[in-house]
Design a protein around this motif. Sequence first.
Motif, short mmCIF file in Angstrom:
data_model
loop_
_atom_site.label_atom_id
_atom_site.label_comp_id
_atom_site.label_asym_id
_atom_site.label_seq_id
_atom_site.Cartn_x
_atom_site.Cartn_y
_atom_site.Cartn_z
N TYR A 1 11.95 -2.41 31.87
CA TYR A 1 13.10 -1.88 32.13
C TYR A 1 13.73 -2.76 33.50
N HIS B 1 17.58 15.00 39.47
CA HIS B 1 18.68 14.91 38.83
C HIS B 1 19.76 14.97 39.44
N ASP C 1 19.10 13.20 26.51
CA ASP C 1 19.68 13.32 28.00
C ASP C 1 20.24 14.66 28.14
N GLY D 1 17.03 10.71 30.68
CA GLY D 1 15.88 9.87 30.34
C GLY D 1 15.95 8.75 29.67
N GLY D 2 17.28 8.49 28.95
CA GLY D 2 17.47 7.16 28.42
C GLY D 2 17.24 7.40 26.96
N GLU E 1 8.20 5.73 29.26
CA GLU E 1 9.70 5.68 29.43
C GLU E 1 10.45 6.19 30.72
N LEU E 2 9.83 7.04 31.10
CA LEU E 2 10.48 7.89 32.17
C LEU E 2 9.80 7.37 33.66
N ARG F 1 12.25 5.95 36.46
CA ARG F 1 13.56 6.95 36.71
C ARG F 1 13.42 7.57 38.24
N LEU G 1 14.92 4.77 40.08
CA LEU G 1 16.37 4.71 40.03
C LEU G 1 17.07 5.70 40.65
N ASP G 2 16.50 7.02 40.39
CA ASP G 2 17.18 8.18 41.25
C ASP G 2 17.43 7.93 42.55
#
Lengths: 366, 102, 465
Positions: free
Chosen positions: C202, C280, C303, C308-309, C350-351, C354, C357-358
């Motif tokens: 990612y 979040h 979402d 989470g995409g 996948e997560l 995150r 990014l957050d």
Amino acid sequence: METDYAIIGGGVVGLSVAWGLLRRGLTVTVLDGDDGSFRASRGNFGLVWVQSKGMNQPRYAQWSQDSAAIWADFANEVGYNTGHPIPLEQNGGLDLHFTEETLYATVQKYEKLKEQLGGNYPFEVLGHNALRKSEPHIGPKVVGAILHHQDGHANPLKLLVALAADVRRMGGRVLTGKTVTDVTKPDAFRVTCSDGTSVTSKKVVLSAGLGAAQLGPKMGFKVPIRPQRGQVLITEKLPKLINRPSLIARQVDEGGIQIGATNEEVGLDDRVTQPGLSGLAAEAIAAYPALARAQLVRSWGALRILSPDGLPIYQESAEMPGAYFVTCHSGITLAAAHARLLPDWLEGSDAAPDLEVFNENRFAVS
Amino acid sequence: MKTASPFLELESAPRVDVTWDGVPLSLPEEANLAAALLAAGVHVFRSTPVSGAPRAPFCMMGACFDCLVEINGVTRQACMLEVIEGMVMTRPSEMGAHADET
Amino acid sequence: MLMKRDFVIIGAGPAGMAAATQAAELGLYVTVLDEQLRAGGQIYRDVDRASKSLGNILGADYTDGARLTKHLRQSGVEHISGAVVWAIEDEFRISYTCEGRGAQIEADRILLATGALERPMPIPGWTLPGVMTAGAGQILLKQSGVVAQNAVLVGAGPLLYLIGAQMVRAGTPPAAMVETQTRSDMIRGLRHVGGALQGWRYMAKGLGMLAEIKRAKVPRYTGATGIGIEGEGKAEVVTFTHNGRTQRIACETVFLHHGVVANTQAARSLGISHTWAVAHGSFVPELDDWGQSDVAGVFIAGDGAGIGGAKAAEHAGRLVALKVAEDAKRLSTKDCNLMAAPLRRALVRELAARPFLDAAYPPYGAALRPADNTVICRCEEITAGDIRSYANLGCLGPNQTKAFGRAGMGHCQGRYCGLTVTALLADANRQSPDETGYYRIRPPLKPVTLGELAAMDGTTQDAAE
């Protein structure tokens, strides 16, 4: 003495009473609930209404008339004081009928009440064609209406904001997020909240709507009230379609059309339901067919506070003199009376209105 | 009102005639209505009922309601509609405090 | 007479499509209701209609959505498109509008897969024509092949880089990228670098997009503050401060983005409990590890459960379907857990990126605490200052505030102002967002004409009619 009056409940009834007391130079502390409380003050229909009130009790019809007559003056004063103008229109209101039978049955009742009020009950009966002249969008199913000249409508939310502001401006203390758990009277009154806050006062007014059910008995009141749900719809803002308000629909000053209301005995459930909304929509379209294409944007359910006969209760506690129970389901119509006239009754002054018929004892079992 | 568009259409499609606020437009058939109007140079979709402020599509996913148009007397979100030949659209006839100021 | 479905799914994005397909494979009677005309949700919007050249511009992550739409079609699941759900009641009767007519459908269990919304970004001038969300820019491109020629991208988050790269590929690079994240944000993000490396695929994509943007010589300004949009009746200039100097960039379109948040309208209308998720920066529904909410029979995935995409949404959708099948006795608990295990592992992967990014791309602070004269409720044109004044009049929460000032009463029902109002009240009353609360959401979730409502009076209609 911390304050002259402790007022339990900061909705339109509590704030109107607080306002009137502050105007007389008394000190007031209002204790109000939180964001999630039921609050009939923000879920009502906004009518300043005389007709259909007190059909079995002329004194109630009179009390409503007294309030309606001084509403404009009251609204102007609060609006001027705070810079929060309160929209009000008192150009008469309609009782719409879909059958000749119901129309004439109501007219008979109004004639009788008019006599009891010495002729002060200005209403007209309009057949369909006459009604069309002032309500061009009225539908063919409406056979006629009763136009009562003392009816009108206001913006109840702007009334609430303005009262909240003026009460504070006049030095009223408003404590929010409070749940009052006890009221005792060792000498002065002592009002205690769940978070430990405590207020002492010379007198107490219980105007907490449905919240009075728990507290009232501790103060010596019967509190014979029950919730009754009314679901209400409001549409997107529309061009002018409805000139005069009725119980079925009114066009609010912001432009949306408000449609109401159900009368459901469902306990403390203020949700809306699709069948409730659909029924209201159907009735509104029967009255004003152009509404079929209007979009419903919001709905709400609010709980009326009903006494067994639907009339207000004004009661001083026999157990705790100086404690007063004030409740009604027409808090908007009666706001002016609560602000201007009720304080005389609370203070026991010479100008006190006669409110005997609104005593709790009228519900005593014989 | 129809001026050069800030948007470019990357692909072409057969066009059909519609009317928007009295103005004839030629839009791609079955295209998203809001997108097609934007690409055709429509900058302002409506004026707000509260202050008369100009608005145009914001979210393109049916959540913001800024792209409202009126079709056959019903207010609809342009971003949730497709272009159909002969569509007649007007600006929504919302009423509000501003409507009195004309 | 309605035939009650085992399972109704609201939303045909990745979570909804994956759940539907999985549930159908396990023998459940499933219906998908989606308000869009074609499956894909927002992220795979109109993926089945995209031409090859558009697919090249949008990238493989987008075109991969066709795999899900194909499986949905092949599964034979009843998919009612153009169905706008406006009420969910009892257990469960769903009212929706389709082709101008009201209809209802009953279900034993529901999956809310209604995805996300852009986090509201109230900055001066954000209501001007020409200002849109970055998501809107994506939708214009995906669904209509329409691209902005002279656009400025404003805010923070990887979606801005995706859009920027797509615009470069389309031949209309952005006029500028005005980004609000600072170097310190980046450094804070690096504390989560372990997770970032786990999600290396990612991250690599993100870096690739940045490289494309750089090669196209798109000016990038990071750490921007004091951002505003000006213009006569439409967006004409973006102004901001960068490295202590004021910048003004002429443009015709502005795309705003500082994160996406769970769309909680339907969940709240059901009374599902929500909590404030600090990571979040929004409320998320309280769910167990299968996606079950605290209202029995209502599940949430994708979402809408917390950002989470798309790939995470697929896995979460399948998990819900497994649990629903187990509830409905079409799947043994043993098989359910067996099939769930790889999905849970995939979800973790996948997560992984995150937290980075957050932290590295937090929301733009000035938009979370707008100046008094900034409009925060677009529909009713209420300002931040108005909300603060209602706090002074004793409003502890958004429902009193709504009553006092109409914020949240417009068409969008708080979708673009709810979080802002909660934040402003929380600040003013010195309470947490949880203590402050959120708007009470009631039907209609989307507007419905009175005529449609009235036609349902006294009857219920089957979706198939």
